[in-house]
Motif scaffolding. Structure first.
Motif, PDB file in Angstrom:
ATOM      1  N   ALA A 225       0.837  -1.205   0.000  1.00  0.00           N
ATOM      2  CA  ALA A 225       0.000   0.000   0.000  1.00  0.00           C
ATOM      3  C   ALA A 225       0.869   1.251   0.000  1.00  0.00           C
ATOM      4  CB  ALA A 225      -0.926  -0.011   1.215  1.00  0.00           C
ATOM      5  N   ARG A 226       1.952   1.205   0.774  1.00  0.00           N
ATOM      6  CA  ARG A 226       2.881   2.334   0.836  1.00  0.00           C
ATOM      7  C   ARG A 226       3.549   2.568  -0.524  1.00  0.00           C
ATOM      8  NH1 ARG A 226       6.245   0.627   5.508  1.00  0.00           N
ATOM      9  NH2 ARG A 226       8.110   0.705   4.214  1.00  0.00           N
ATOM     10  N   LEU A 227       3.910   1.460  -1.173  1.00  0.00           N
ATOM     11  CA  LEU A 227       4.572   1.559  -2.476  1.00  0.00           C
ATOM     12  C   LEU A 227       3.622   2.108  -3.534  1.00  0.00           C
ATOM     13  CD1 LEU A 227       7.179   0.928  -4.076  1.00  0.00           C
ATOM     14  CD2 LEU A 227       6.202  -1.322  -4.572  1.00  0.00           C
ATOM     15  N   SER A 228       2.399   1.597  -3.512  1.00  0.00           N
ATOM     16  CA  SER A 228       1.398   2.033  -4.484  1.00  0.00           C
ATOM     17  C   SER A 228       1.142   3.526  -4.336  1.00  0.00           C
ATOM     18  CB  SER A 228       0.114   1.211  -4.261  1.00  0.00           C
ATOM     19  OG  SER A 228      -0.983   1.839  -4.837  1.00  0.00           O
ATOM     20  N   SER A 229       0.982   3.973  -3.115  1.00  0.00           N
ATOM     21  CA  SER A 229       0.741   5.389  -2.857  1.00  0.00           C
ATOM     22  C   SER A 229       1.963   6.220  -3.233  1.00  0.00           C
ATOM     23  CB  SER A 229       0.376   5.555  -1.376  1.00  0.00           C
ATOM     24  OG  SER A 229       0.616   6.855  -0.959  1.00  0.00           O
ATOM     25  N   ALA A 230       3.171   5.708  -2.938  1.00  0.00           N
ATOM     26  CA  ALA A 230       4.395   6.434  -3.289  1.00  0.00           C
ATOM     27  C   ALA A 230       4.529   6.563  -4.802  1.00  0.00           C
ATOM     28  CB  ALA A 230       5.617   5.712  -2.712  1.00  0.00           C
ATOM     29  N   ALA A 231       4.144   5.515  -5.519  1.00  0.00           N
ATOM     30  CA  ALA A 231       4.250   5.545  -6.987  1.00  0.00           C
ATOM     31  C   ALA A 231       3.341   6.637  -7.547  1.00  0.00           C
ATOM     32  CB  ALA A 231       3.887   4.182  -7.570  1.00  0.00           C
ATOM     33  N   VAL A 232       2.087   6.636  -7.111  1.00  0.00           N
ATOM     34  CA  VAL A 232       1.123   7.621  -7.613  1.00  0.00           C
ATOM     35  C   VAL A 232       1.582   9.040  -7.269  1.00  0.00           C
ATOM     36  CG1 VAL A 232      -1.225   8.493  -7.318  1.00  0.00           C
ATOM     37  CG2 VAL A 232      -0.828   6.019  -7.567  1.00  0.00           C
ATOM     38  N   HIS A 233       1.976   9.241  -6.008  1.00  0.00           N
ATOM     39  CA  HIS A 233       2.350  10.594  -5.593  1.00  0.00           C
ATOM     40  C   HIS A 233       3.624  11.084  -6.269  1.00  0.00           C
ATOM     41  CE1 HIS A 233      -0.630   9.906  -2.355  1.00  0.00           C
ATOM     42  NE2 HIS A 233      -0.877  11.167  -2.656  1.00  0.00           N
ATOM     43  N   THR A 234       4.600  10.198  -6.407  1.00  0.00           N
ATOM     44  CA  THR A 234       5.857  10.596  -7.056  1.00  0.00           C
ATOM     45  C   THR A 234       5.605  10.993  -8.506  1.00  0.00           C
ATOM     46  OG1 THR A 234       7.095   9.112  -5.636  1.00  0.00           O
ATOM     47  CG2 THR A 234       8.185   9.813  -7.668  1.00  0.00           C
ATOM     48  N   LEU A 235       4.864  10.154  -9.236  1.00  0.00           N
ATOM     49  CA  LEU A 235       4.630  10.448 -10.656  1.00  0.00           C
ATOM     50  C   LEU A 235       3.797  11.717 -10.821  1.00  0.00           C
ATOM     51  CD1 LEU A 235       4.005   6.786 -11.891  1.00  0.00           C
ATOM     52  CD2 LEU A 235       6.043   8.187 -12.284  1.00  0.00           C
TER      53      LEU A 235
END
Ligand SMILES: [Zn+2]
Length: 330
Positions: free
Chosen positions: A220-230
């Protein structure tokens, strides 16, 4: 212990065979190109196509000349490719690879010698495509029909459009290091070396952690980090370009947290950024934020690495497994 990152000591990172990291435009950069093109060429006809490099066009049927005189209906992104949809369900599909770049010039601009690949003349300007490398790898396909276009799709999901559940399912579908999974175009669409480093730093996860060892919370942390970073980088690049055509597309930005910042302080904790080098690529990470402070956890692996440098992350993964096996057997 199982999850301890196996990291190559930085002394090994200076082997003479190393080359400068080579990164290609990724989702945020391609998005900026798509937006800049759409605002200039949608509803405009391609008046003339001038090709310089014989290797640039990878399809023979339909002939590239058949795109001349056709109007652009839509500009979109397919993974790291840019797609121009033309009259008659014709699709021009452009992959810039590593050093391919686009330029918007006054109508009738000439293709620059040496780096020039092609020019597309529109009534209101000329789109130049260049590639600053002796190895010409950028590719243009002209295909007819949506199914022919779909054949060029590598199949990775669009992280910005996917649900967290879909993201988790794709991540768990194979067992790879996170660095490799994120940059695999058949799993995730448009993420390469640069943004995978940034996403993993934001998620506080090691680039070498195996995907099937991730907890639900970590995914969940990775998924959220991916969306926010991009999203954040798309916004930042938009703000920087201020409506101008993006002329300085690069995978290296001083505002990045870890990518391309080996030896410089992590913006969150000040620890010098470290790297793992493989083949012609490298992963940058912060040991404090991402790997519990560890640089090298496995002496057996380091011996193996000294004997023979891995060419791919796949190979590195296999060695990691082999090294662990031999340690366990003792
Ligand atoms: Zn840090």
């Amino acid at each position: 212990m199982e999850d301890s990152p196996v990291l190559i000591p930085s002394t090994l990172a200076f082997l003479p065979s190393l080359t400068y990291p080579r990164d290609m435009p990724e989702l945020p950069d391609v998005t900026l190109y798509v937006e800049a093109l759409a605002s200039r060429i949608v509803d405009q006809p391609i008046e003339r196509i001038c090709l310089v490099s014989p290797f640039f066009v990878r399809t023979a049927v339909p002939p590239i000349r058949s795109a001349e005189g056709k109007r652009v209906h839509r500009v979109s992104r397919l993974g790291k490719r840019i797609v121009l949809e033309l009259d008659g369900e014709l699709f021009l599909v452009l992959h810039l690879m590593i050093t391919g770049r686009l330029h918007w010039k006054p109508a009738g601009a000439k293709v620059p010698g040496k780096v020039g690949l092609a020019a597309f003349d529109f009534p209101n300007g000329t789109l130049l495509i260049t590639e600053a490398s002796t190895k010409k790898r950028a590719a243009l396909h002209l295909v007819q029909g949506a199914s022919a276009l779909a054949e060029l799709d590598r199949g990775g999901i669009d992280v910005l459009a996917a649900t967290p559940e879909a993201f988790a399912a794709v991540l768990r579908s194979e067992n790879h290091t996170l660095k490799r999974a994120l940059t695999d175009p058949t799993l995730f669409d448009g993420i390469g070396n640069a943004y995978s480093d940034e996403i993993l730093h934001r998620a506080r996860l090691s680039p070498l952690k195996l995907t099937r060892r991730l907890s639900d919370e970590e995914i969940a942390r990775l998924s959220s980090a991916a969306v926010h970073t991009l999203r954040e980088w798309i916004e930042r690049l938009r703000a920087e370009s201020r409506g101008r055509f993006p002329e300085k597309v690069t995978a290296f930005h001083p505002e990045m947290a870890v990518h391309g910042r080996y030896g410089q302080p992590c913006p969150d904790c000040g620890t010098p950024v470290q790297r793992i080098v493989y083949a012609e690529n490298e992963a940058n990470y912060c040991p404090t934020c991402q790997t519990g402070g560890r640089l090298l956890a496995d002496r057996a692996l380091s011996r193996l690495l000294r004997a023979d440098w891995p060419k791919t992350l796949d190979e590195l993964e296999q060695r990691r497994a082999a090294a662990r096996g031999s340690t366990d057997g003792r």
